[in-house]
Design a protein around this motif. Structure first.
Motif, short mmCIF file in Angstrom:
data_model
loop_
_atom_site.label_atom_id
_atom_site.label_comp_id
_atom_site.label_asym_id
_atom_site.label_seq_id
_atom_site.Cartn_x
_atom_site.Cartn_y
_atom_site.Cartn_z
N SER A 23 0.82 -1.22 0.00
CA SER A 23 0.00 0.00 0.00
C SER A 23 0.85 1.27 0.00
CB SER A 23 -0.96 0.01 1.20
OG SER A 23 -1.81 -1.11 1.16
N GLY A 24 2.04 1.20 -0.61
CA GLY A 24 2.93 2.35 -0.62
C GLY A 24 2.29 3.61 -1.17
N LYS A 62 6.17 2.55 -9.24
CA LYS A 62 4.98 1.96 -9.86
C LYS A 62 4.47 0.78 -9.04
CE LYS A 62 7.62 -1.26 -12.76
NZ LYS A 62 7.16 -2.50 -12.09
N ALA A 63 3.20 0.48 -9.23
CA ALA A 63 2.61 -0.70 -8.59
C ALA A 63 3.13 -1.95 -9.30
CB ALA A 63 1.09 -0.63 -8.66
N GLU A 64 3.59 -2.92 -8.53
CA GLU A 64 4.11 -4.15 -9.11
C GLU A 64 2.97 -5.01 -9.64
OE1 GLU A 64 7.18 -4.61 -9.50
OE2 GLU A 64 8.19 -3.34 -8.02
N LYS A 65 3.23 -5.71 -10.74
CA LYS A 65 2.27 -6.66 -11.29
C LYS A 65 2.56 -8.02 -10.67
CE LYS A 65 1.72 -4.19 -15.68
NZ LYS A 65 1.85 -4.26 -17.16
N LYS A 66 1.70 -8.44 -9.76
CA LYS A 66 1.98 -9.61 -8.94
C LYS A 66 1.20 -10.84 -9.42
CE LYS A 66 0.60 -7.44 -5.37
NZ LYS A 66 0.19 -7.07 -4.01
N GLY A 71 -5.67 -7.22 -4.96
CA GLY A 71 -6.37 -6.19 -4.21
C GLY A 71 -5.48 -5.43 -3.24
N SER A 72 -4.22 -5.83 -3.12
CA SER A 72 -3.26 -5.18 -2.22
C SER A 72 -2.09 -4.68 -3.06
CB SER A 72 -2.77 -6.17 -1.16
OG SER A 72 -1.74 -5.60 -0.38
N ASP A 220 -3.22 -16.38 -4.24
CA ASP A 220 -3.17 -15.49 -3.08
C ASP A 220 -2.46 -16.14 -1.90
OD1 ASP A 220 -4.47 -13.53 -4.47
OD2 ASP A 220 -6.40 -13.75 -3.46
N ALA A 221 -2.65 -17.43 -1.73
CA ALA A 221 -2.04 -18.11 -0.58
C ALA A 221 -0.53 -18.26 -0.72
CB ALA A 221 -2.67 -19.49 -0.41
N ARG A 222 -0.04 -18.30 -1.94
CA ARG A 222 1.36 -18.62 -2.16
C ARG A 222 2.32 -17.65 -1.48
NH1 ARG A 222 5.40 -20.21 -1.71
NH2 ARG A 222 6.86 -21.19 -3.14
N ILE A 223 1.98 -16.37 -1.49
CA ILE A 223 2.88 -15.36 -0.94
C ILE A 223 3.02 -15.46 0.58
CG2 ILE A 223 1.08 -13.61 -0.66
CD1 ILE A 223 4.76 -13.02 -1.70
#
Length: 246
Positions: A23-24, A62-66, A71-72, A220-223
């Motif tokens: 959320s930078g 920039k926002a990273e493409k994850k 949503g975060s 989502d769980a992987r991170i």
């Protein structure tokens, strides 16, 4: 740690960068750790600062493409001769490492709870699916193989829940909780990998289709096994804390 903070008059000047900041671009204030004594022993010359958003020299990347958790938002934060007042020092000079250790331990409880929530959603979806999916004239939920998969994952998730609650209770009551937080984070995040994989498997080919939520839950769980300290780091912390009592 490469980010540096140097005193210039009555101001600190920050230079460096921080990767993967959650959320930078939305933050109103940043808690920043920087090296203030590069000649000190490792981990001893670090201080903690509060930097308000909009401070000149604070640049949000920039926002990273994850892979998941879309949503975060996650950003790089760069400090380019960023000047902050002397009063922005949080705690004592060169005492930042101690602050960081305490904050990371608390954050691990939150990530453990996040992992459990994702896993719980995956298993709930899978249980609803197998009650409806028919094979050989009956719901696949009635088949022993599926029942064993459900039993194993549900047992692990209940154990994860209790580990999380124990760590949270200890923290709330001001008791040592570093070991318990790492145990909760390690177990819950690893259990979430199993649960999302199993839930996808229970869906069969449908689980691989984006019309169903399983592919998102798996991503989502992987991170959760990586941020706030990887599973490997958690094992080191647990072993260290356990051996202290020997």
């Amino acid at each position: 740690m490469k980010t540096r903070a140097a005193m210039d008059g009555n101001e600190w000047v920050l230079n460096g960068s921080k990767l993967y900041i959650t959320s930078g671009e939305y933050a109103g204030v940043f808690v920043v750790w920087a090296v203030t004594d590069p000649d000190a022993p490792k981990g001893k010359g670090i201080s903690c600062f509060l930097v308000e958003s909009g401070t000149p020299g604070l640049v949000i990347g920039k926002a990273e493409k994850k892979m998941g958790q879309a949503g975060s938002v996650t950003n790089e934060v760069v400090f380019q001769d960023c000047r902050i007042p002397a009063s922005a020092l949080m705690g004592k000079l060169n005492d930042g490492f101690r602050i960081a250790v305490g904050e990371l331990a608390g954050g691990r409880i939150g990530i453990a709870a996040l992992a459990l929530g994702v896993a719980r959603a995956a298993m709930d979806a899978a249980k609803a699916y197998v009650k409806e999916r028919q094979q050989f004239g009956k719901a696949i939920a009635d088949m022993q193989g599926i029942q064993w998969m459900i039993a194993d994952r549900e047992t692990e998730l209940e154990a994860a829940r209790l580990l999380i609650l124990q760590a949270a209770w200890l923290k709330e009551h001001g008791k040592p909780f570093v070991r318990e937080a790492s145990m909760a984070k390690l177990f819950a995040s690893e259990a979430a990998q199993k649960a999302t994989y199993t839930a996808l498997q229970m869906h069969g080919g449908a689980g691989y289709i984006r019309d169903y939520p399983l592919e998102r839950y798996a991503r989502d769980a992987r991170i959760t096994t990586i941020y706030e300290g990887t599973s490997e780091i958690q094992r080191l912390i647990i072993a260290r804390e356990v051996m202290k009592a020997v």
